[in-house]
Design an enzyme around this catalytic site. Structure first.
Site, PDB file in Angstrom:
ATOM      1  N   ASN A 198       0.823  -1.214   0.000  1.00 58.89           N
ATOM      2  CA  ASN A 198       0.000   0.000   0.000  1.00 58.89           C
ATOM      3  C   ASN A 198       0.853   1.258   0.000  1.00 58.89           C
ATOM      4  O   ASN A 198       0.428   2.305  -0.466  1.00 58.89           O
ATOM      5  CB  ASN A 198      -0.908   0.012   1.234  1.00 58.89           C
TER       6      ASN A 198
ATOM      7  N   ASP B  92       1.789   6.970   0.138  1.00 58.79           N
ATOM      8  CA  ASP B  92       0.740   6.097  -0.388  1.00 58.79           C
ATOM      9  C   ASP B  92       0.915   5.849  -1.882  1.00 58.79           C
ATOM     10  O   ASP B  92       0.865   6.782  -2.696  1.00 58.79           O
ATOM     11  CB  ASP B  92      -0.625   6.739  -0.111  1.00 58.79           C
TER      12      ASP B  92
ATOM     13  N   ASP C 252      -0.810  -6.716   3.496  1.00 53.98           N
ATOM     14  CA  ASP C 252      -0.827  -5.757   4.595  1.00 53.98           C
ATOM     15  C   ASP C 252      -1.677  -4.532   4.234  1.00 53.98           C
ATOM     16  O   ASP C 252      -1.712  -4.111   3.070  1.00 53.98           O
ATOM     17  CB  ASP C 252       0.619  -5.326   4.865  1.00 53.98           C
TER      18      ASP C 252
ATOM     19  N   HIS D  14      -6.654  -0.108   3.002  1.00 51.25           N
ATOM     20  CA  HIS D  14      -6.190   1.141   2.410  1.00 51.25           C
ATOM     21  C   HIS D  14      -5.921   1.014   0.913  1.00 51.25           C
ATOM     22  O   HIS D  14      -5.355   1.910   0.294  1.00 51.25           O
ATOM     23  CB  HIS D  14      -4.947   1.622   3.173  1.00 51.25           C
TER      24      HIS D  14
ATOM     25  N   GLU E  73      -5.407  -8.175   4.880  1.00 51.45           N
ATOM     26  CA  GLU E  73      -5.578  -7.625   6.228  1.00 51.45           C
ATOM     27  C   GLU E  73      -6.558  -6.460   6.183  1.00 51.45           C
ATOM     28  O   GLU E  73      -6.197  -5.350   5.790  1.00 51.45           O
ATOM     29  CB  GLU E  73      -4.240  -7.141   6.804  1.00 51.45           C
TER      30      GLU E  73
ATOM     31  N   ASN F 221      -2.582 -11.094  16.829  1.00 56.13           N
ATOM     32  CA  ASN F 221      -1.562 -10.969  15.789  1.00 56.13           C
ATOM     33  C   ASN F 221      -0.474 -10.024  16.270  1.00 56.13           C
ATOM     34  O   ASN F 221      -0.507  -9.541  17.406  1.00 56.13           O
ATOM     35  CB  ASN F 221      -2.180 -10.576  14.441  1.00 56.13           C
TER      36      ASN F 221
HETATM   37  N1  ZXY Z   1       2.440   2.156  14.524  1.00 61.41           N
HETATM   38  C1  ZXY Z   1       2.355   3.195  15.519  1.00 61.41           C
HETATM   39  C2  ZXY Z   1       3.623   3.977  15.368  1.00 61.41           C
HETATM   40  C3  ZXY Z   1       4.130   3.630  14.013  1.00 61.41           C
HETATM   41  C4  ZXY Z   1       3.659   2.278  13.722  1.00 61.41           C
HETATM   42  C5  ZXY Z   1       1.137   4.115  15.364  1.00 61.41           C
HETATM   43  O1  ZXY Z   1       0.770   4.761  16.298  1.00 61.41           O
HETATM   44  N2  ZXY Z   1       0.544   4.238  14.154  1.00 61.41           N
HETATM   45  C6  ZXY Z   1      -0.601   5.114  13.877  1.00 61.41           C
HETATM   46  C7  ZXY Z   1      -1.888   4.302  13.720  1.00 61.41           C
HETATM   47  C8  ZXY Z   1      -1.960   3.685  12.325  1.00 61.41           C
HETATM   48  O2  ZXY Z   1      -1.689   2.338  12.445  1.00 61.41           O
HETATM   49  C9  ZXY Z   1      -1.178   1.629  11.368  1.00 61.41           C
HETATM   50  C10 ZXY Z   1      -1.983   0.740  10.680  1.00 61.41           C
HETATM   51  O3  ZXY Z   1      -1.448  -0.028   9.677  1.00 61.41           O
HETATM   52  C11 ZXY Z   1      -0.126   0.051   9.349  1.00 61.41           C
HETATM   53  C12 ZXY Z   1       0.721   0.927  10.012  1.00 61.41           C
HETATM   54  C13 ZXY Z   1       0.187   1.775  11.051  1.00 61.41           C
HETATM   55  C14 ZXY Z   1       0.338  -0.769   8.328  1.00 61.41           C
HETATM   56  C15 ZXY Z   1       1.685  -0.721   7.991  1.00 61.41           C
HETATM   57  C16 ZXY Z   1       2.547   0.136   8.620  1.00 61.41           C
HETATM   58  C17 ZXY Z   1       2.081   0.955   9.655  1.00 61.41           C
HETATM   59  O4  ZXY Z   1       0.915   2.607  11.640  1.00 61.41           O
HETATM   60  O5  ZXY Z   1       2.945   1.745  10.291  1.00 61.41           O
HETATM   61  O6  ZXY Z   1       2.149  -1.512   6.997  1.00 61.41           O
HETATM   62  C18 ZXY Z   1      -3.420   0.560  10.892  1.00 61.41           C
HETATM   63  C19 ZXY Z   1      -4.260   0.383   9.790  1.00 61.41           C
HETATM   64  C20 ZXY Z   1      -5.615   0.211   9.952  1.00 61.41           C
HETATM   65  C21 ZXY Z   1      -6.197   0.208  11.207  1.00 61.41           C
HETATM   66  C22 ZXY Z   1      -5.391   0.377  12.306  1.00 61.41           C
HETATM   67  C23 ZXY Z   1      -3.997   0.548  12.138  1.00 61.41           C
HETATM   68  O7  ZXY Z   1      -7.562   0.004  11.307  1.00 61.41           O
HETATM   69  O8  ZXY Z   1      -6.426   0.031   8.879  1.00 61.41           O
HETATM   70  C24 ZXY Z   1       1.509   1.179  14.395  1.00 61.41           C
HETATM   71  C25 ZXY Z   1       1.695   0.098  13.415  1.00 61.41           C
HETATM   72  C26 ZXY Z   1       0.650  -0.673  13.089  1.00 61.41           C
HETATM   73  O9  ZXY Z   1       0.503   1.211  15.092  1.00 61.41           O
HETATM   74  C27 ZXY Z   1       0.725  -1.726  12.097  1.00 61.41           C
HETATM   75  C28 ZXY Z   1       1.886  -2.167  11.522  1.00 61.41           C
HETATM   76  C29 ZXY Z   1       1.883  -3.237  10.627  1.00 61.41           C
HETATM   77  C30 ZXY Z   1       0.690  -3.848  10.300  1.00 61.41           C
HETATM   78  C31 ZXY Z   1      -0.496  -3.360  10.872  1.00 61.41           C
HETATM   79  C32 ZXY Z   1      -0.474  -2.338  11.763  1.00 61.41           C
HETATM   80  O10 ZXY Z   1       0.647  -4.918   9.466  1.00 61.41           O
HETATM   81  O11 ZXY Z   1      -1.640  -3.972  10.542  1.00 61.41           O
HETATM   82 CA    CA Z   2      -3.676   3.591  -0.175  1.00 64.29          CA
END
Ligand code: ZXY
Ligand code: CA
Length: 512
Positions: free
Chosen positions: A115, A182, A212, A216, A248, A313
């Site tokens: 993405n 993006d 992943d 989005h 996902e 997960n």
């Molecule tokens: N992170 C922390 C700090 C950086 C990484 C955070 O507070 N992020 C802001 C909230 C958004 O969360 C993320 C989501 O998907 C991701 C994210 C991510 C996918 C990625 C890389 C990322 O930050 O950094 O490939 C996310 C997407 C959604 C949702 C909730 C959260 O409903 O559609 C995170 C990292 C989360 O929270 C993360 C990382 C890898 C993943 C994932 C989530 O495969 O599913």
């Molecule tokens: Ca996108």
């Protein structure tokens, strides 16, 4: 007519919903942040002998090296090229892993981050796992190559360029997810570049992909690059096999974007599964195990043949991404083993077992301030997984839930009962429940605060069975407790509410 029927059967068999696991293996394990050489060893010494069908591996591409905080686990979700070159190993080590795992009948599924690329504010330079140059500010990723035209900056309509509202489906698909650049998946060049990366992995011999951040990506854009994928490598898989796809999509029912939009492309992660199962086992909101009688579609989950299910997960086990407080993890080991046992015994969905590393969890004001901590490492180099032979668990900070004997034996249980229906449900109206899988297996849980002592119909042939939770069948005896099934299929079960593991599972391959 007959030909049409044959074709539709073939379609189901070879399509993107089929994990192509071998020898009737029915689950996979996520070896989160493991090195490729350790995964190769694990396939040979543990996963194949214990009936695991496959491994989900961490993103294999070159990624941005993040030093603030110090090498977080999530840096691997910030690709900067599609070179196979990460903290888990280089392309040579990746190929060796795929070859060695395939040789023993264990599939490899790759976590595909397509993405986005890295965050817009990461500084330009060569701070990447393979030394490739990149400049996020200029949208320049010469090692792919991608340039400004290949990103959605012009298409995103939010004020900041970020996703500001999950209620606006255009923002969710066209804007930046927490600063991550993006990709313009509407463009044929981007679709073809992603397909070339995934086809490279298919040619190496992987069996499929976790996509992943699928929420989005527009479902139509996803279909466009998936349609460009080759069939699986016929050196390992039957002619005409499509790559297994699981997307996902975090859909807990509160946002306009629905999992069902993605069913045409492949399976989808069912996030309600772990959230609800955790709530039930914790007995929150008046939930009880008796209500699990119609678990699955009856709980408004997606159709079973579209669902990829899991108790936790790599995100929600540390409170990230829909990681509500109900999620059970290895930190709550007793309830966790019951939840994973329930998942593996129940026919709904295709299950993924989590295998984690420990981190110094520390709550401040209800938030884990160490939720970012990366895998066990020495100066950034991921530590080897050491195995402790006496109980076959792991050292060096690796949790190896998949090696806990209760979980390992339930992986085997699921293989033994494969294809059997959901039968002989029993409950006490509270938190004592039991169910069978035809005439192959039976499981009983006691999550009440009092003892269970009941005579239950198991559906199994008469005989003495080893409980595979308290022990194993060892030649001609059980190392744990024994269960005696009479000629009427009934057996007596007693489970103390203070037992270390308050559940019992028996199956026909553990009959004396
Ligand atoms: N992170 C922390 C700090 C950086 C990484 C955070 O507070 N992020 C802001 C909230 C958004 O969360 C993320 C989501 O998907 C991701 C994210 C991510 C996918 C990625 C890389 C990322 O930050 O950094 O490939 C996310 C997407 C959604 C949702 C909730 C959260 O409903 O559609 C995170 C990292 C989360 O929270 C993360 C990382 C890898 C993943 C994932 C989530 O495969 O599913
Ligand atoms: Ca996108």
């Amino acid at each position: 007519m007959r030909l049409l029927m044959l074709l539709s059967v073939l379609e189901v068999c070879w399509a993107q919903y089929n994990p192509h696991t071998r020898y009737g293996q029915t689950s996979i394990v996520h070896l989160f942040e493991w090195r490729w050489d350790d995964i190769a060893l694990e396939c040979e010494r543990y996963l194949a002998p214990n009936g695991f069908g496959g491994v989900q591996v961490s993103p294999p591409t070159e990624n941005a090296v993040i030093n603030n905080p110090q090498r977080p686990w999530w840096e691997r979700y910030q690709p900067i090229s599609y070179k196979i070159c990460s903290r888990s190993g280089n392309e040579h080590e990746f190929r060796e892993m795929v070859k060695r795992c395939n040789s023993v009948g264990v599939n490899i599924y790759v976590d595909a981050v397509v993405n986005h690329m890295c965050g817009k504010d990461v500084s330009a330079g060569i701070s990447s796992t393979c030394g490739s140059y990149y400049n996020p500010g200029l949208r320049d990723f010469p090692a792919v190559p991608y340039s400004g035209w290949d990103f959605n900056d012009g298409k995103c309509k939010s004020r900041s360029g970020e996703i500001e509202s999950y209620n606006d489906i255009y923002q969710v698909r066209d804007c930046r997810l927490s600063g991550l650049l993006d990709l313009a998946l509407g463009k044929d060049y981007v679709r073809s570049t992603i397909a070339a990366y995934l086809n490279h992995l298919i040619s190496i011999g992987v069996a499929g992909f976790r996509i992943d951040a699928s929420k989005h990506i527009w479902p139509g854009d996803m279909k466009a690059f998936l349609d460009k994928l080759n069939n699986l490598n016929t050196h390992w898989f039957p002619e005409g096999s499509r790559p297994f796809i699981y997307q996902e999509v975090i859909d807990l029912g509160h946002e306009p974007i629905k999992s069902s939009e993605y069913f045409g492309n492949g399976r989808v992660t069912e996030f309600k599964y772990g959230t609800k199962l955790g709530t039930v086992l914790r007995k929150w909101n008046g939930e009880k195990m008796a209500y699990l009688k119609n678990w699955g579609e009856g709980w408004s989950f997606m159709p079973s043949d579209r669902a990829l299910v899991f108790v936790d997960n790599h995100n929600n086990q540390r409170g990230h991404a829909a990681g509500g407080p109900s999620i059970l993890t290895f930190w709550d080991a007793r309830l966790y083993k019951m939840a994973v046992g329930f998942m593996l015994a129940h026919p709904y969905g295709f299950p993924r077992v989590m295998s984690s590393f420990k981190w110094p969890r520390y709550f401040e004001n209800g938030k884990d301030i160490n939720d970012w901590v990366g895998p066990p490492n020495d100066n950034g180099v991921i530590k080897r997984v050491t195995t402790i032979n006496t109980d076959s668990t792991c050292g060096n900070g690796w949790v190896c839930e998949h090696r806990w004997h209760q979980i390992r034996n339930m992986v085997i249980f699921r293989n033994v009962v494969n294809g059997q229906g959901f039968t002989n449900w029993w409950d006490n109206g509270s938190n004592q429940v039991a169910f069978g899988r035809g005439n192959r297996g039976f499981i009983v849980f006691n999550n009440d605060d009092w003892a269970l002592s009941s005579n239950l119909q198991t559906g199994l042939p008469a005989g003495t069975y080893c409980d595979v939770i308290s022990g194993d069948k060892n030649d001609d005896h059980c190392t744990g407790s024994e269960i005696y099934v009479g000629s009427d299929g009934r057996a007596h079960f007693s489970i103390s509410n203070t037992a270390e593991d308050p559940f019992i599972a028996i199956h026909v391959d553990a009959k004396l």
